[in-house]
Scaffold this motif. Structure first.
Motif, PDB file in Angstrom:
ATOM      1  N   LEU A 218       0.836  -1.202   0.000  1.00  0.00           N
ATOM      2  CA  LEU A 218       0.000   0.000   0.000  1.00  0.00           C
ATOM      3  C   LEU A 218       0.872   1.252   0.000  1.00  0.00           C
ATOM      4  CD1 LEU A 218      -2.778   1.382   0.268  1.00  0.00           C
ATOM      5  CD2 LEU A 218      -2.571   1.097   2.753  1.00  0.00           C
ATOM      6  N   ASN A 219       1.945   1.242   0.799  1.00  0.00           N
ATOM      7  CA  ASN A 219       2.871   2.380   0.813  1.00  0.00           C
ATOM      8  C   ASN A 219       3.402   2.679  -0.584  1.00  0.00           C
ATOM      9  OD1 ASN A 219       2.575   2.447   3.583  1.00  0.00           O
ATOM     10  ND2 ASN A 219       4.558   1.518   4.027  1.00  0.00           N
ATOM     11  N   GLU A 220       3.803   1.619  -1.295  1.00  0.00           N
ATOM     12  CA  GLU A 220       4.349   1.810  -2.645  1.00  0.00           C
ATOM     13  C   GLU A 220       3.302   2.409  -3.574  1.00  0.00           C
ATOM     14  OE1 GLU A 220       7.189  -0.632  -5.759  1.00  0.00           O
ATOM     15  OE2 GLU A 220       5.878  -1.750  -4.408  1.00  0.00           O
ATOM     16  N   HIS A 221       2.068   2.006  -3.395  1.00  0.00           N
ATOM     17  CA  HIS A 221       0.968   2.559  -4.193  1.00  0.00           C
ATOM     18  C   HIS A 221       0.770   4.039  -3.896  1.00  0.00           C
ATOM     19  CE1 HIS A 221      -2.708   2.497  -6.502  1.00  0.00           C
ATOM     20  NE2 HIS A 221      -3.454   2.801  -5.452  1.00  0.00           N
ATOM     21  N   ILE A 222       0.993   4.439  -2.642  1.00  0.00           N
ATOM     22  CA  ILE A 222       0.715   5.817  -2.224  1.00  0.00           C
ATOM     23  C   ILE A 222       1.837   6.782  -2.597  1.00  0.00           C
ATOM     24  CG2 ILE A 222       0.417   7.284  -0.172  1.00  0.00           C
ATOM     25  CD1 ILE A 222      -1.149   4.946   1.073  1.00  0.00           C
ATOM     26  N   THR A 223       3.111   6.357  -2.427  1.00  0.00           N
ATOM     27  CA  THR A 223       4.229   7.283  -2.693  1.00  0.00           C
ATOM     28  C   THR A 223       5.216   6.766  -3.731  1.00  0.00           C
ATOM     29  OG1 THR A 223       5.741   6.380  -1.010  1.00  0.00           O
ATOM     30  CG2 THR A 223       4.135   8.027  -0.274  1.00  0.00           C
ATOM     31  N   GLY A 224       5.077   5.511  -4.159  1.00  0.00           N
ATOM     32  CA  GLY A 224       6.044   4.944  -5.089  1.00  0.00           C
ATOM     33  C   GLY A 224       7.185   4.230  -4.416  1.00  0.00           C
TER      34      GLY A 224
ATOM     35  N   ALA B 287      -1.540   8.243  -4.539  1.00  0.00           N
ATOM     36  CA  ALA B 287      -2.838   7.626  -4.282  1.00  0.00           C
ATOM     37  C   ALA B 287      -3.167   7.808  -2.817  1.00  0.00           C
ATOM     38  CB  ALA B 287      -2.807   6.148  -4.652  1.00  0.00           C
ATOM     39  N   LEU B 288      -4.365   7.400  -2.442  1.00  0.00           N
ATOM     40  CA  LEU B 288      -4.798   7.463  -1.046  1.00  0.00           C
ATOM     41  C   LEU B 288      -5.243   6.068  -0.590  1.00  0.00           C
ATOM     42  CD1 LEU B 288      -6.834  10.776  -1.193  1.00  0.00           C
ATOM     43  CD2 LEU B 288      -4.759  10.399   0.134  1.00  0.00           C
ATOM     44  N   PRO B 289      -5.091   5.764   0.694  1.00  0.00           N
ATOM     45  CA  PRO B 289      -5.529   4.448   1.170  1.00  0.00           C
ATOM     46  C   PRO B 289      -7.052   4.339   1.124  1.00  0.00           C
ATOM     47  CG  PRO B 289      -4.850   5.827   3.015  1.00  0.00           C
ATOM     48  CD  PRO B 289      -4.495   6.580   1.766  1.00  0.00           C
ATOM     49  N   ALA B 290      -7.549   3.244   0.582  1.00  0.00           N
ATOM     50  CA  ALA B 290      -8.997   3.028   0.511  1.00  0.00           C
ATOM     51  C   ALA B 290      -9.528   2.716   1.910  1.00  0.00           C
ATOM     52  CB  ALA B 290      -9.314   1.882  -0.440  1.00  0.00           C
ATOM     53  N   PRO B 291     -10.590   3.388   2.344  1.00  0.00           N
ATOM     54  CA  PRO B 291     -11.120   3.148   3.702  1.00  0.00           C
ATOM     55  C   PRO B 291     -11.455   1.684   3.961  1.00  0.00           C
ATOM     56  CG  PRO B 291     -12.099   5.116   2.756  1.00  0.00           C
ATOM     57  CD  PRO B 291     -11.304   4.482   1.661  1.00  0.00           C
ATOM     58  N   ALA B 292     -12.045   1.001   2.966  1.00  0.00           N
ATOM     59  CA  ALA B 292     -12.417  -0.401   3.167  1.00  0.00           C
ATOM     60  C   ALA B 292     -11.179  -1.270   3.376  1.00  0.00           C
ATOM     61  CB  ALA B 292     -13.215  -0.906   1.965  1.00  0.00           C
TER      62      ALA B 292
ATOM     63  N   ALA C 216      -7.346  11.462   5.590  1.00  0.00           N
ATOM     64  CA  ALA C 216      -7.500  11.204   4.153  1.00  0.00           C
ATOM     65  C   ALA C 216      -8.735  11.881   3.576  1.00  0.00           C
ATOM     66  CB  ALA C 216      -7.573   9.702   3.906  1.00  0.00           C
ATOM     67  N   GLU C 217      -9.697  12.175   4.430  1.00  0.00           N
ATOM     68  CA  GLU C 217     -10.940  12.772   3.942  1.00  0.00           C
ATOM     69  C   GLU C 217     -10.667  14.158   3.346  1.00  0.00           C
ATOM     70  OE1 GLU C 217     -15.439  13.838   5.574  1.00  0.00           O
ATOM     71  OE2 GLU C 217     -13.996  12.793   6.860  1.00  0.00           O
ATOM     72  N   GLY C 218     -11.023  14.307   2.076  1.00  0.00           N
ATOM     73  CA  GLY C 218     -10.831  15.592   1.401  1.00  0.00           C
ATOM     74  C   GLY C 218      -9.493  15.758   0.730  1.00  0.00           C
ATOM     75  N   LEU C 219      -8.527  14.839   0.972  1.00  0.00           N
ATOM     76  CA  LEU C 219      -7.235  14.918   0.289  1.00  0.00           C
ATOM     77  C   LEU C 219      -7.357  14.390  -1.132  1.00  0.00           C
ATOM     78  CD1 LEU C 219      -4.559  13.742   2.911  1.00  0.00           C
ATOM     79  CD2 LEU C 219      -5.018  16.074   2.138  1.00  0.00           C
ATOM     80  N   ALA C 220      -6.463  14.874  -1.989  1.00  0.00           N
ATOM     81  CA  ALA C 220      -6.395  14.397  -3.371  1.00  0.00           C
ATOM     82  C   ALA C 220      -4.999  13.863  -3.638  1.00  0.00           C
ATOM     83  CB  ALA C 220      -6.721  15.526  -4.340  1.00  0.00           C
ATOM     84  N   PRO C 221      -4.883  12.810  -4.445  1.00  0.00           N
ATOM     85  CA  PRO C 221      -3.550  12.280  -4.784  1.00  0.00           C
ATOM     86  C   PRO C 221      -2.827  13.195  -5.778  1.00  0.00           C
ATOM     87  CG  PRO C 221      -5.259  11.035  -5.919  1.00  0.00           C
ATOM     88  CD  PRO C 221      -5.962  12.000  -5.022  1.00  0.00           C
ATOM     89  N   ARG C 222      -2.019  14.081  -5.248  1.00  0.00           N
ATOM     90  CA  ARG C 222      -1.314  15.048  -6.094  1.00  0.00           C
ATOM     91  C   ARG C 222      -0.143  15.626  -5.328  1.00  0.00           C
ATOM     92  NH1 ARG C 222      -4.225  20.855  -5.901  1.00  0.00           N
ATOM     93  NH2 ARG C 222      -5.007  20.826  -3.766  1.00  0.00           N
ATOM     94  N   VAL C 223       0.658  16.405  -6.023  1.00  0.00           N
ATOM     95  CA  VAL C 223       1.757  17.142  -5.403  1.00  0.00           C
ATOM     96  C   VAL C 223       1.225  18.490  -4.940  1.00  0.00           C
ATOM     97  CG1 VAL C 223       4.024  18.192  -5.761  1.00  0.00           C
ATOM     98  CG2 VAL C 223       3.475  15.994  -6.839  1.00  0.00           C
ATOM     99  N   VAL C 224       1.487  18.814  -3.676  1.00  0.00           N
ATOM    100  CA  VAL C 224       1.057  20.099  -3.110  1.00  0.00           C
ATOM    101  C   VAL C 224       2.291  20.796  -2.555  1.00  0.00           C
ATOM    102  CG1 VAL C 224      -0.390  21.268  -1.416  1.00  0.00           C
ATOM    103  CG2 VAL C 224      -1.197  19.159  -2.506  1.00  0.00           C
TER     104      VAL C 224
END
Length: 492
Positions: A274-280, A297-302, A403-411
């Motif tokens: 999951l970490n690799e999915h989120i940051t590479g 990416a963001l971790p899926a709540p489920a 995670a609520e309201g975050l988007a998978p992007r560079v800020v």
């Protein structure tokens, strides 16, 4: 807010004592070699509310000497010994004048952090045996362990004085692989310093990168967007979860319950993927960057809910097993008083009744109502297991909230204006092992003049021998894992 006081060495002990009495703790001591003096920075912190006080003293570079603070603070004595070994600064009247970092084959008179140190001279033979305290009496014998260990573990030497199976005294000898991290920072650009910060202690990439970035951002006057701060907090909790669940499993393994360890490592592998999915990167490198954050990416709540259920089942099975619980209970007790005197941090401190947590004392973003700090007061292996298990629950709740309201992007925040800001900064972060402190000073050209990182393991290693007194030798691996201290983070 950080306040700085330039003082004379004659004032040092009095000012330090006043800060300690007011509830501050010594977070770091950093030596600086300025053009006209040797300057030592003492950082004291407390919170909440967030308070950071620096005392700066200037010494004669021809004879750098400073009064010891070891009578006021145990961590101060260790920082002073480290500073003497690496910078050649003498702590006057120190009760333990022998070397700490420099092993006995290091050349005399060579101090690698001095600007005139030059390349390392040839290292010679040992000047003699390390002065371990010898325990004598009927039936007393010694067991040497390490420094080379089985498996992928860094070197450390442990000398046990034992009667029967009971440990009378343990001495840990570390600093076998000194990497010169503080020297490697010097002269790097801010961007080039980030990969080094991520590798200070490999399992704490987020914690050390974040402490470094917070320090750099204070030094440059960089404003970090609120969204990026939340993303950073999210990554910090993900790092806490995958490390804690691994420890839960390995603690079970050390008392013979290998199947629970296998399941814990299965869950950890899911988290690493999951970490690799989120940051590479499986260890979350690249997610925290100067001025902001980068999420793919963001971790899926489920998915996080399923992982949480898995972890709960593992912890419940461990605690319901009589052998596991019996081996954990009452083993290697670290009292509240000892933890406080030594200056322990993180889950080691919280298992012994201390409540400090930088997310509360020194928050870099609002945490809301989901931040609960588990505390136990028995100070044994069971308490250190329980604190980890309960911290995972807190982290899972925080991950969902953050995670609520975050988007998978560079800020990223706006680039700092050249020359703006105070040119020095401090980052305080509650890493998974405890509070990380990093102090940065920038050169006029914006490169790194001095970076001083402090891993919580530097504070916690001295507690391990204390906890092991009157513990049996077979419980050493279990106790050692319950502390799970970083060799690399201690030996920069």
């Amino acid at each position: 807010m950080r306040v700085t006081h330039d003082i004379h060495t004659a004032e040092l002990a009095k000012r330090a004592e006043a800060l300690l009495r007011s509830g501050h703790r010594l977070a770091l001591i950093a030596a600086h070699h300025d053009t006209d003096a040797v300057r030592i920075v003492y950082l004291f912190v407390s919170g909440p509310p967030d308070s950071r006080v620096e005392l700066h003293v200037r010494l004669d570079p021809a004879r750098p000497e400073v009064p010891t603070l070891s009578q006021l603070s145990f961590p101060a004595g260790r920082f002073e010994r480290e500073m003497r070994d690496l910078h050649g600064i003498a702590p006057l009247n120190h009760p333990l004048p022998r070397r700490l970092v420099r092993h006995f084959h290091w050349p005399r008179g060579w101090y690698p952090m001095r600007p005139d140190a030059g390349p390392p001279p040839p290292f010679g033979e040992q000047e003699g045996p390390y002065p371990f305290l010898e325990v004598e009496g009927d039936g007393v014998y010694e067991i040497p362990v390490g420094p080379v260990h089985a498996g992928l573990i860094e070197p450390g030497h442990f000398r046990f004085s034992v009667v029967g199976e009971t440990i009378l005294k343990l001495k840990a000898r570390l600093w076998f692989v000194h990497r010169g991290v503080e020297k490697l920072f010097q002269g790097r650009s801010i961007a080039a310093g980030l990969p080094l910060a991520e590798r200070i202690s490999g399992d704490t990439a987020v914690g050390h990168a974040l402490a470094y970035c917070l320090a750099v951002e204070e030094a440059t006057g960089t404003e970090v967007p609120a969204e990026a701060q939340r993303a950073r907090a999210l990554l910090l909790e993900l790092e806490r979860i995958h490390n804690h669940v691994a420890d839960l499993g390995m603690l079970c393994n050390d008392v013979g319950h290998g199947i629970l360890n296998a399941h814990a490592q299965r869950v950890r592998e899911q988290l690493l993927r999951l970490n690799e999915h989120i940051t590479g990167h499986r260890l979350l490198r690249g997610g925290v960057v100067p001025g902001g954050s980068a999420l793919r990416a963001l971790p899926a709540p489920a998915r996080m809910e399923t992982i949480g259920e898995d972890i709960h089942e593992i912890a419940d099975l461990a605690l319901s097993h009589s052998t596991v619980r019996d081996r954990f209970t009452g083993t290697a007790i670290l009292s509240t008083e000892a933890a406080r005197d030594i200056g322990c941090l993180g889950y080691v401190a919280r298992a012994s009744g201390l409540t400090d947590d930088a997310r509360i004392g020194h928050p870099f973003t609002p945490y809301g109502t989901q931040l609960g700090v588990p505390v136990h007061d028995t100070g044994d292996v069971l308490a250190r297991f329980l604190v980890r298990a309960e911290e995972i629950d807190t982290s899972l709740a925080l991950v969902e909230q953050l995670a609520e309201g975050l988007a998978p992007r560079v800020v990223l925040g706006p680039s700092p204006t050249p020359g703006a800001g105070p040119r020095s900064g401090v980052g305080l972060v509650e890493g998974w092992r405890g509070t990380i402190a990093t102090r940065v000073e920038l050169a006029p050209d914006g490169t790194l003049a001095r970076v001083k990182p402090v891993d919580p393991s530097f504070f916690n290693w001295p507690a391990l021998p204390v906890a092991l007194a009157d513990t049996i030798v077979p419980d050493f691996p279990l106790t050692n894992k319950s502390f799970n201290l970083s060799y690399a983070g201690n030996d920069l």
